[in-house]
Design a protein around this motif. Structure first.
Motif, PDB file in Angstrom:
ATOM      1  N   PHE A  76      35.431 169.332  44.032  1.00 17.41           N
ATOM      2  CA  PHE A  76      35.283 167.882  44.040  1.00 17.41           C
ATOM      3  C   PHE A  76      36.647 167.221  43.849  1.00 17.41           C
ATOM      4  N   PRO A  77      36.790 165.969  44.254  1.00 22.00           N
ATOM      5  CA  PRO A  77      38.099 165.298  44.188  1.00 22.00           C
ATOM      6  C   PRO A  77      38.329 164.518  42.903  1.00 22.00           C
ATOM      7  N   ASP A  78      37.628 164.883  41.833  1.00 14.39           N
ATOM      8  CA  ASP A  78      37.609 164.049  40.624  1.00 14.39           C
ATOM      9  C   ASP A  78      39.004 163.776  40.063  1.00 14.39           C
ATOM     10  N   ASN A  79      39.810 164.808  39.899  1.00 19.51           N
ATOM     11  CA  ASN A  79      41.062 164.661  39.145  1.00 19.51           C
ATOM     12  C   ASN A  79      42.298 164.783  40.025  1.00 19.51           C
ATOM     13  N   ILE A  80      42.181 164.461  41.294  1.00 14.29           N
ATOM     14  CA  ILE A  80      43.346 164.536  42.170  1.00 14.29           C
ATOM     15  C   ILE A  80      43.548 163.197  42.867  1.00 14.29           C
ATOM     16  N   SER A  81      44.793 162.940  43.224  1.00 10.27           N
ATOM     17  CA  SER A  81      45.124 161.751  44.010  1.00 10.27           C
ATOM     18  C   SER A  81      45.199 162.133  45.484  1.00 10.27           C
ATOM     19  N   LEU A  82      44.665 161.302  46.339  1.00 10.92           N
ATOM     20  CA  LEU A  82      44.705 161.556  47.773  1.00 10.92           C
ATOM     21  C   LEU A  82      45.800 160.757  48.475  1.00 10.92           C
ATOM     22  N   ARG A  83      46.635 160.091  47.738  1.00 11.58           N
ATOM     23  CA  ARG A  83      47.632 159.214  48.349  1.00 11.58           C
ATOM     24  C   ARG A  83      48.577 159.985  49.271  1.00 11.58           C
ATOM     25  N   ASN A  84      49.093 161.119  48.810  1.00 10.56           N
ATOM     26  CA  ASN A  84      50.009 161.880  49.645  1.00 10.56           C
ATOM     27  C   ASN A  84      49.291 162.411  50.880  1.00 10.56           C
ATOM     28  N   LEU A  85      48.075 162.904  50.699  1.00 12.15           N
ATOM     29  CA  LEU A  85      47.313 163.433  51.831  1.00 12.15           C
ATOM     30  C   LEU A  85      47.041 162.359  52.871  1.00 12.15           C
ATOM     31  N   LEU A  86      46.839 161.126  52.435  1.00 11.84           N
ATOM     32  CA  LEU A  86      46.553 160.011  53.335  1.00 11.84           C
ATOM     33  C   LEU A  86      47.824 159.346  53.863  1.00 11.84           C
ATOM     34  N   GLY A  87      48.978 159.891  53.504  1.00 12.80           N
ATOM     35  CA  GLY A  87      50.232 159.365  54.019  1.00 12.80           C
ATOM     36  C   GLY A  87      50.699 158.094  53.357  1.00 12.80           C
ATOM     37  N   LEU A  88      50.162 157.771  52.188  1.00  9.61           N
ATOM     38  CA  LEU A  88      50.485 156.488  51.558  1.00  9.61           C
ATOM     39  C   LEU A  88      51.802 156.516  50.798  1.00  9.61           C
ATOM     40  N   ASP A  89      52.267 157.683  50.421  1.00 13.69           N
ATOM     41  CA  ASP A  89      53.514 157.764  49.662  1.00 13.69           C
ATOM     42  C   ASP A  89      54.748 157.684  50.550  1.00 13.69           C
ATOM     43  N   SER A  90      54.542 157.872  51.859  1.00 13.31           N
ATOM     44  CA  SER A  90      55.705 157.880  52.757  1.00 13.31           C
ATOM     45  C   SER A  90      55.603 156.848  53.872  1.00 13.31           C
ATOM     46  N   THR A  91      54.504 156.112  53.917  1.00  9.69           N
ATOM     47  CA  THR A  91      54.288 155.159  55.010  1.00  9.69           C
ATOM     48  C   THR A  91      54.344 153.733  54.497  1.00  9.69           C
ATOM     49  N   GLU A  92      55.155 152.914  55.131  1.00 11.10           N
ATOM     50  CA  GLU A  92      55.162 151.497  54.798  1.00 11.10           C
ATOM     51  C   GLU A  92      53.862 150.867  55.287  1.00 11.10           C
ATOM     52  N   HIS A  93      53.351 149.935  54.526  1.00 12.83           N
ATOM     53  CA  HIS A  93      52.039 149.378  54.818  1.00 12.83           C
ATOM     54  C   HIS A  93      51.963 148.713  56.188  1.00 12.83           C
ATOM     55  N   GLU A  94      53.074 148.185  56.677  1.00  7.01           N
ATOM     56  CA  GLU A  94      53.033 147.548  57.989  1.00  7.01           C
ATOM     57  C   GLU A  94      52.943 148.574  59.116  1.00  7.01           C
ATOM     58  N   HIS A  95      53.153 149.856  58.803  1.00  4.59           N
ATOM     59  CA  HIS A  95      53.057 150.907  59.809  1.00  4.59           C
ATOM     60  C   HIS A  95      51.904 151.862  59.511  1.00  4.59           C
ATOM     61  N   MET A  96      50.879 151.355  58.869  1.00  8.40           N
ATOM     62  CA  MET A  96      49.732 152.180  58.521  1.00  8.40           C
ATOM     63  C   MET A  96      48.929 152.535  59.770  1.00  8.40           C
ATOM     64  N   PRO A  97      48.216 153.667  59.731  1.00  7.75           N
ATOM     65  CA  PRO A  97      47.374 154.040  60.881  1.00  7.75           C
ATOM     66  C   PRO A  97      46.284 152.999  61.141  1.00  7.75           C
ATOM     67  N   ASP A  98      45.864 152.920  62.384  1.00 12.50           N
ATOM     68  CA  ASP A  98      44.726 152.072  62.732  1.00 12.50           C
ATOM     69  C   ASP A  98      43.413 152.807  62.507  1.00 12.50           C
ATOM     70  N   ILE A  99      43.436 154.127  62.680  1.00 13.90           N
ATOM     71  CA  ILE A  99      42.238 154.954  62.548  1.00 13.90           C
ATOM     72  C   ILE A  99      42.553 156.150  61.666  1.00 13.90           C
TER      73      ILE A  99
END
Length: 491
Positions: free
Chosen positions: A41-64
Motif C-alpha cells: 500500500f502507498p501509506d507511508n511513501i511520497s509519489l511526487r518523484n514518481l509523478l515527476g513533480l520534483d523535477s517538472t515546473e508546473h507550467e510544463h506539467m503533463p496533460d495526461i
C-alpha cells in the motif's frame, strides 16, 4: 523500426473533415507510469518523484497521466471496499495531483491490475467515447491474475488507448508471454465505431510488467556483475522483448520502444536497491507506443516523440522498480463535436427545487442513460459528484446491482433524490436546429452555502458504458434559502 501501426482499410480510417481553422495541430504531454507494487500500500511513501513533480515546473506539467500498477492488493476486504470508494493507490495519486488541477476521469481494475487515467481539468470538456476493457489470461483466463486492462478515449479529435498488462512470469515462459499477448489482441474489443481493436487507434500506449527476461545461461551472479560494470547494451542484446519485436516479430512488433538506459528493474530485495539473486535480473517493466500518423486527416500527420524513459530506484516497497515514460503527442485543439451549452446559472438555492437550462443541437444523440452531475468547482474525480438527475422523460433505470459509485458502468448511477417526480420535471422546446431543455433538480440535494459548483453533462450509452462529456456549465454559487418572513399577529 517504423512508427506506423499496421495500415487500416479505408472503412476503418477516420477522417475528421476539419475546416481550415481546425487543421492546426498542437503539442500535448503524456506521462506513463508502470509499477509492480507487490501487494503493498502507498501509506507511508511520497509519489511526487514518481509523478515527476520534483523535477517538472508546473507550467510544463503533463496533460495526461496514465498510472498502470500490477499486483495491487486484492484481498477480499479490499474488493468490498472498492465498491464504495477509490482504491488506496488511486486515492493517493488523486490527492497528490488534485491541487495541481488534475481530474481522475476513469479507472479500471481486474484483480491486481489497476489503470488510473488523469487529465488536466481544462481538457475535461473535450473527452469523448471513454471506455474501459479487460482480458484475463492467467489460469486459462479464469482467475485474471494475468492479462490486461485498458482505457480508450477521444481527446481533441484523436483516439488513443492505454493498455496496462501483466504477462506470464519466469525466464523459461517466453512462449506463454507471446500467447498472453496474442490472447489480449484477439479478445480485447471496444464498442466505439471504427475503434474495435487496440491497434485501430491514433495513439497506442502499452505498458506493464511484461515479464520478458534475458536469454542465455548466465547465472544471477554473472548478470549482476554485468550490471555493476554498466554493460547494459550487451545485456539488452539478449532481451526477450526486443527479440520477439525485432527478430521473430511474434509480439509487439508494430510498437516502438526507446531502448532502456537504466538498470534492470527486477528482481530486488524489498526495501533495498540490492538485487535478489533468487532470480536473474531483467527489464520486466516496459513502456511501448505506436501511432497511426494518417488516421485523422490525410493532410496532417500525427506524431509522437518520447523524450524520457527512466526507472525510479528510490522506491523499494516491492521487488520491482517503477518505470516512467514521457511523450509529446500532436492533437487538434480546434476540433469540436456537438455539445451541450448550459445557460448561465448564478445561484443555486439550497433546499429549493432548481431548474437547469441547456441548449443542444438536434444532431446531438441523446442516450437513455444521459445524466447531469453537480460537482464542486475544483473537483478531482468524475466519481466525486454531489448529486445528479437523469436527462430522460421516462422513469430512470434501476440502480446497479453491484453498488458501484463509478458513473461509467453499464447501468446508470442511482439518483440521489428518491422523491416522487412530477412528470413535467423535464421540458423541451425546439428552435431552429436546436432544442432547449429545462430540467428540474430536487430540493433535497445537500450542498454547502457559499461553495462554488459546476454542472457536467454525461452522454452515456449504457449498454457498454461508453461515456462522453457533453458539456460543462459556468461556475455558480450555492446559497441557503432565506427563511419566510413572519407575518404580524392580527387580532
Amino acid at each position: 523500426m517504423s512508427d506506423i501501426l499496421p495500415s487500416q482499410p479505408n472503412t476503418n480510417t477516420k477522417h475528421l473533415n476539419l475546416d481550415s481553422s481546425c487543421l492546426e495541430v498542437a503539442t500535448y504531454r503524456v506521462y506513463v507510469i508502470t509499477w509492480n507494487v507487490g501487494s503493498r500500500f502507498p501509506d507511508n511513501i511520497s509519489l511526487r518523484n514518481l509523478l515527476g513533480l520534483d523535477s517538472t515546473e508546473h507550467e510544463h506539467m503533463p496533460d495526461i497521466y496514465a498510472v498502470g500498477l500490477q499486483e495491487v492488493n486484492v484481498q477480499p476486504q479490499q474488493q468490498v471496499l472498492g465498491l464504495f470508494k477509490e482504491d488506496p493507490w488511486t486515492a493517493k495519486v488523486k490527492s497528490t495531483l488534485g491541487d495541481l488541477g488534475y481530474v481522475v476521469f476513469k479507472t479500471e481494475q481486474m484483480q491486481g491490475l489497476l489503470l488510473t487515467m488523469l487529465i488536466k481539468r481544462v481538457h475535461v470538456n473535450y473527452l469523448r467515447d471513454i471506455e474501459a476493457e479487460y482480458t484475463r489470461t492467467g489460469f486459462g483466463g479464469i482467475w485474471g491474475n494475468k492479462g490486461a486492462v485498458s482505457i480508450r478515449f477521444n481527446l481533441y479529435g484523436c483516439d488513443m488507448t492505454f493498455v496496462n498488462a501483466h504477462l506470464a512470469a519466469h525466464d523459461s515462459h517466453l512462449e506463454e508471454r507471446i500467447q498472453d499477448f496474442k490472447q489480449i489482441m484477439a479478445n480485447h474489443h471496444y464498442h466505439v465505431k471504427r475503434f474495435r481493436g487496440i491497434y485501430d487507434h491514433d495513439y497506442v500506449f502499452w505498458f506493464g510488467d511484461l515479464n520478458f527476461r534475458l536469454s542465455g545461461d548466465d547465472t544471477s551472479k554473472e548478470v549482476q556483475m554485468a550490471i555493476a560494470s554498466g554493460a547494459f547494451e550487451q545485456l539488452m542484446e539478449r532481451d526477450q522483448l526486443s527479440y520477439v519485436r525485432e527478430v521473430t516479430q511474434e509480439a509487439f512488433h508494430v510498437l516502438n520502444e526507446r531502448k532502456p538506459t537504466f538498470p534492470p528493474t527486477f528482481k530486488f530485495k524489498e526495501g533495498t536497491c540490492e538485487y535478489d539473486l533468487k532470480r536473474r535480473a531483467a527489464w520486466t517493466d516496459r513502456i511501448l507506443y505506436g501511432i497511426q500518423p494518417d488516421n485523422c486527416n490525410p493532410n496532417t500527420q500525427l506524431h509522437a516523440d518520447q523524450f524520457s524513459y527512466k526507472s525510479h530506484p528510490g522506491y523499494s516497497i516491492s521487488d520491482h522498480k517503477p518505470v516512467t515514460g514521457e511523450f509529446f503527442i500532436k492533437l487538434f485543439p480546434g476540433y469540436k463535436t456537438p455539445y451541450i451549452r448550459f445557460s448561465d446559472l448564478n445561484v443555486w438555492r439550497i433546499g429549493e427545487e432548481n431548474t437547469v437550462e441547456y441548449t443542444k443541437p438536434l444532431t446531438f444523440k441523446e442516450c437513455d442513460h444521459d445524466w447531469i452531475g453537480i460537482y464542486q468547482f475544483e473537483y478531482t474525480s468524475l466519481r466525486d459528484y454531489v448529486a445528479y438527475e437523469y436527462v430522460c422523460q421516462a422513469e430512470s433505470p434501476p440502480p446497479s446491482p453491484d453498488l458501484s459509485t463509478d458513473p461509467f458502468f453499464a447501468h446508470s448511477p442511482r439518483r440521489l433524490s428518491q422523491r416522487n417526480r412530477n412528470r413535467d420535471y423535464l421540458r423541451r422546446q425546439t428552435r431552429d436546429n436546436e432544442e432547449i431543455v429545462r430540467l428540474d433538480f430536487a430540493e433535497d440535494i445537500e450542498m454547502k452555502s457559499d461553495e462554488r459548483y459546476i454542472l457536467i453533462y454525461f452522454q452515456n450509452s449504457g449498454s457498454h458504458s461508453v461515456t462522453s462529456i457533453g458539456g460543462i456549465s459556468n461556475i455558480f454559487r450555492a446559497e441557503a434559502a432565506s427563511s419566510l418572513p413572519r407575518l404580524a399577529n392580527v387580532d
